[in-house]
Design a protein around this motif. Structure first.
Motif, PDB file in Angstrom:
ATOM      1  N   HIS A 149       1.146  -1.487  -0.031  1.00 38.80           N
ATOM      2  CA  HIS A 149       0.149   0.012  -0.311  1.00 38.80           C
ATOM      3  C   HIS A 149       0.942   1.177  -0.264  1.00 38.80           C
ATOM      4  N   GLU A 152       0.246   4.736  -2.599  1.00 35.73           N
ATOM      5  CA  GLU A 152       0.404   5.873  -2.164  1.00 35.73           C
ATOM      6  C   GLU A 152       1.577   6.830  -2.623  1.00 35.73           C
ATOM      7  N   TRP A 212      -1.614  12.208   3.901  1.00 36.22           N
ATOM      8  CA  TRP A 212      -1.801  10.381   3.534  1.00 36.22           C
ATOM      9  C   TRP A 212      -2.553   9.877   3.256  1.00 36.22           C
ATOM     10  N   GLN A 269      -4.983   5.973   2.711  1.00 35.20           N
ATOM     11  CA  GLN A 269      -4.760   4.310   3.321  1.00 35.20           C
ATOM     12  C   GLN A 269      -6.226   3.605   2.559  1.00 35.20           C
TER      13      GLN A 269
END
Lengths: 555, 555
Positions: free
Chosen positions: B505, B509, B528, B530
């Motif tokens: 991940h 990102e 950020w 997620q």
């Protein structure tokens, strides 16, 4: 299109005009809202085209909204105050379309006048309405009396120097300073919008007042029922001066459609637009529809066109002819009822289906329930009793609700009578079918009392019109020594049969009576048949039975 | 269909119910008129189908109108008086459709409750609304507290023995004696129609009251704008309890269309109906639309279907996917605005067109002007000043007119604040484009203040959603030591890319931040990212940013 260089539409028009007392969640219904919205959503879309004038005019929604604003300010500058009447006397053209918005934007009452009336009749309407200002097309100028009332002439040029255009320019000075925010919205939606005069076939014409609320809701329903949308193009065949163009001047703008105006009912010109201008909708009485389907220019249409038919019922013949060239008839009775075709009808023969389509139908979207009631027992009888739903007991159509007129102008006695029992008494005689469908049998005054039976002149006409040699027919009562009254038919032959019966109308009479006897009871069969070249008609194509009765009286 | 054997519809329903003081040309606007008219015009047409229940139900318009009449009488017999609240807690099913008409026919106020709330939240709504009677589906019974309030349970069987059916039968005794004439029409069109509770994502849910007039005019506009007519078939994907089903329970009946209810948002079931049931229209928030276009059962549709999208803006990706399978998206913002596609858009690339289609648009038919104004300078500032039409200055959407709510129930202070300046202050932050089109940037509370700049979480989401690997995305503010706040993105990957980024991940990102930097200013790029399996949502599919903020707060 050469849009005037105008300031951008002021979208803050609703900022000031309503009194503080009007709550946030209430806006008085008013067709002017349609134009402001259309100008905001589709500013560059063609709103109004007047292509066949010497000086063609094409207005986008933003330009047209600006012109309407100019007209409203010009009227106010000319001294027009809320509730004043502003008359308009013009064929279909931009001015009368403008007036349907500009006059109510000035909070005045629009008074459209039929251009085919005599100068005397027009003088009566101007006097009775107390119009404070007259907008008149140059071709109608000779119809109005010498008057002190401010009269603005339109030469339909859309160019500076035209007095109407100069009048708009005068309003423009104020409108550019103040915009829509300077025009108060009428806070009372029950205020009067339009004052239309009846054709006055019996006695003096009566002034029918409609409200802003009623106009708004009728126009929404007409747009919805006719499926007019922003891709539609509406051709002005119906004269706009007739009953505020059946509210279509507003319905088209609610739908953000394009409108085309033509100055007269000219069939080749109508066909030019049906074939080449992307027309999707028009309105017309059956007699005009007959003219359209029988014109030499007719051709099957590639794209479907909807024809709103009202005024009287279309015959099976007419329905078939319209459908054959790709025109879908929509039969309505005012914005009160519409004949809704049922899924099961597709399996019927055309003649059976046309019989059903000739009925006036059931209540229109946004209208309320329509009833058929027995006539009053005495003058002050306020009780309304429904006739049985048997398709045969004749009563009078009554209705109520938001679409109903407000009153007869300056005639409280006529208003009181018309509102007997808390309903609008239409004067149309009808039956109620078991399926809740209303069918008009006649106007009260057109019924024929033959040997004690009530014969519907309309029902006789519909049966006679099925004869293949007949183009148009009208039936009235003629006094009869034995039966009191008997039907007399006035008939126009189809062009291709004129020669067949030339010099032998008596033989055609025999033939038509034979046709009638197989379809009608004896008391309703015509006793006399007269072949004629044309029938006397109102400007909207309604046959003037009063004129036929005058002919009968002299026989 | 097995229509109950019922007496023919009483068409004299308008004979008695209005007080004499109501004038002939006024009928209070009320959606109940639609059902009576539909039952008169299309008595045998399928009005309401509930085909997937254990006991399928199919009601024609005449039978349904009779059931609604029974419900109204049953409520009155149970002690319901004008203005009382009647709660309904049910998934899409005939009972909640009945309630949209039967409760207002009894002059009571319908209070639909979200079936996905907790028992505590539901208890609060029942207490706050002071509901006098609860109609509850058997699957929701466990959600309501022990109460003295009359509670009618529906097992959704449409058969005798079902308590709801027995309740209708009790009403039937009175309805067959008195018909519609025994039910007074509410004479005040500004009376309350529905009391809906906000989702309460911040604090206690608020009760939003709408009027009969507003409901009538909003429903007419929805039918017109969505082009629903008597040939249409509407599938209930949107939960009807949400904001009175966006007024579509009434809009469909105004148009005399057929409605199909299904108890849950089940994509294969939705596809079964899209492919086999002649569906022409449905409503849904973008997240539900995403579920539909990504379901394995999807197939190109032979007949065009219109999808009304609201709640949040559809992405370019979604618009493209909908159009590819033959679904035409119609993007609306309440019944306040609609994104009207312009003729010139056909020449644009899909991405450019989708950007325009993601804007909320311009004022809806029957709605009034929508404005974007600067925030108040101080608490009592009543002045509304429009932001420039520059497409960049952020202000708050305000509107007024007939579609606006009446008030927050029992909360005059909140109502006063919401009606600042004589307009309804929506709480939605937006810009006004030069063409008069409104575009929502965010809810007031969702704006991200990043380095002193206002970053619209919506605008960020729309750009991130263009990444081909992303199925859904939501962005909220996360505290940042230097910039005060910075955006954090929660992302669901498309199924076919889940494997690609599994266990990596961090690499995704990096990839998404690269994508963002080319499209967004630095302060609006996510700090950020997620990747998640699912996002917290309300029952109508709106993403619950409050829940995401709670997650952020714990990071």
């Amino acid at each position: 299109m050469t849009p005037d260089s105008i300031p951008p539409l002021d979208v803050s028009y609703l900022q000031n005009p309503l009194p503080d007392s009007v709550p946030v969640n209430h806006h008085p219904l008013n067709p002017i809202s349609y134009l402001l919205r259309a100008a905001l959503v589709y500013p560059d879309k063609l709103a109004l085209a007047h292509p066949d004038a010497e000086q063609p005019a094409f207005y986008s929604y933003s330009v047209w909204a600006q012109r309407v604003q100019n007209l409203a300010y010009a009227l106010i500058q000319a001294g027009i105050r809320p509730g004043d009447r502003v008359a308009v006397l013009a064929p279909n053209s931009p001015m009368i379309a403008d007036a349907h918005f500009g006059v109510i934007a000035a909070r005045a009452i629009l008074t459209p006048i039929n251009t085919r009336l005599t100068p005397l009749e027009i003088a009566y309407i101007l006097e009775h309405s107390e119009a404070k200002l007259i907008l008149v097309d140059h071709e109608c100028l000779h119809l109005i009396p010498h008057t002190n009332v401010t009269t603005i002439v339109c030469h339909d040029t859309s160019k500076p120097g035209d007095p109407y255009e100069d009048f708009l320019s005068a309003g423009r000075k104020f409108s550019s300073e103040r915009g829509w925010a300077g025009l108060d919205v009428e806070p009372n939606e029950h205020a009067s919008a339009v004052l239309c005069y009846t054709s006055g076939t019996t006695g003096r014409p009566k002034g029918v007042i409609t409200t802003l609320r009623g106009s708004y809701l009728a126009a929404v329903a007409n747009a919805f029922e006719a499926r007019i949308n922003h891709e539609s193009c509406y051709l002005w065949v119906l004269p706009m001066f007739h009953a505020a163009g059946w509210t279509f001047p507003w319905a088209n703008v609610f739908a953000c459609a394009t409108q085309i105006t033509i100055r007269q009912v000219d069939y080749p010109q109508i066909w030019k637009h049906l074939l080449n201008s992307g027309v999707t909708h028009y309105c017309g009485a059956p007699t005009v529809q007959i003219g359209i389907v029988n014109d030499a220019s007719k051709q099957p249409l590639r794209n479907p066109v909807s024809a709103i038919v009202a005024g009287s019922a279309p015959t099976a013949q007419l329905i078939s002819q319209l459908e054959q060239i790709g025109i879908k008839p929509v039969h309505t009775y005012g914005p009160f009822t519409r004949c809704y075709d049922q899924p099961t009808w597709t399996s019927l023969s055309l003649e059976d289906r046309a019989k059903l389509m000739a009925r006036q139908g059931q209540s229109f979207a946004t209208a309320e329930n329509v009833r058929v009631v027995y006539p009053p027992k005495h003058e002050d009888d306020q009780e309304l009793i429904d006739v049985p739903k048997d398709g045969s007991t004749v009563g009078e159509i009554v209705t109520r609700g938001n679409i109903v007129m407000k009153e007869y102008f300056k005639d409280p006695e006529a208003t009181r009578k018309a509102f007997r029992g808390g309903y609008f008494n239409s004067g149309d005689l009808a039956v109620m079918h078991p399926d809740g469908v209303v069918q008009i049998m006649d106007r009260k005054k057109d019924i024929i009392i033959s040997g004690g039976e009530n014969a519907s002149s309309l029902a006789i006409e519909l049966e006679l019109a099925n004869h293949p040699h007949i183009l148009e027919v009208s039936v009235v009562a003629r006094p009869h020594p034995k039966w009191d009254e008997r039907p007399m038919a006035f008939v126009i032959l189809r062009p291709q049969y004129v020669q067949t019966w030339a010099g032998n109308h008596a033989a055609f009479e025999v033939e038509l009576k034979r046709h009638a006897r197989t379809r009608l009871p004896g008391f309703a069969s015509p006793e006399w048949v007269q072949v004629v070249d044309k029938l006397p008609k109102t400007s909207t194509g309604k046959i003037l039975k009063t004129d036929l009765r005058k002919i009968v009286a002299k026989l």
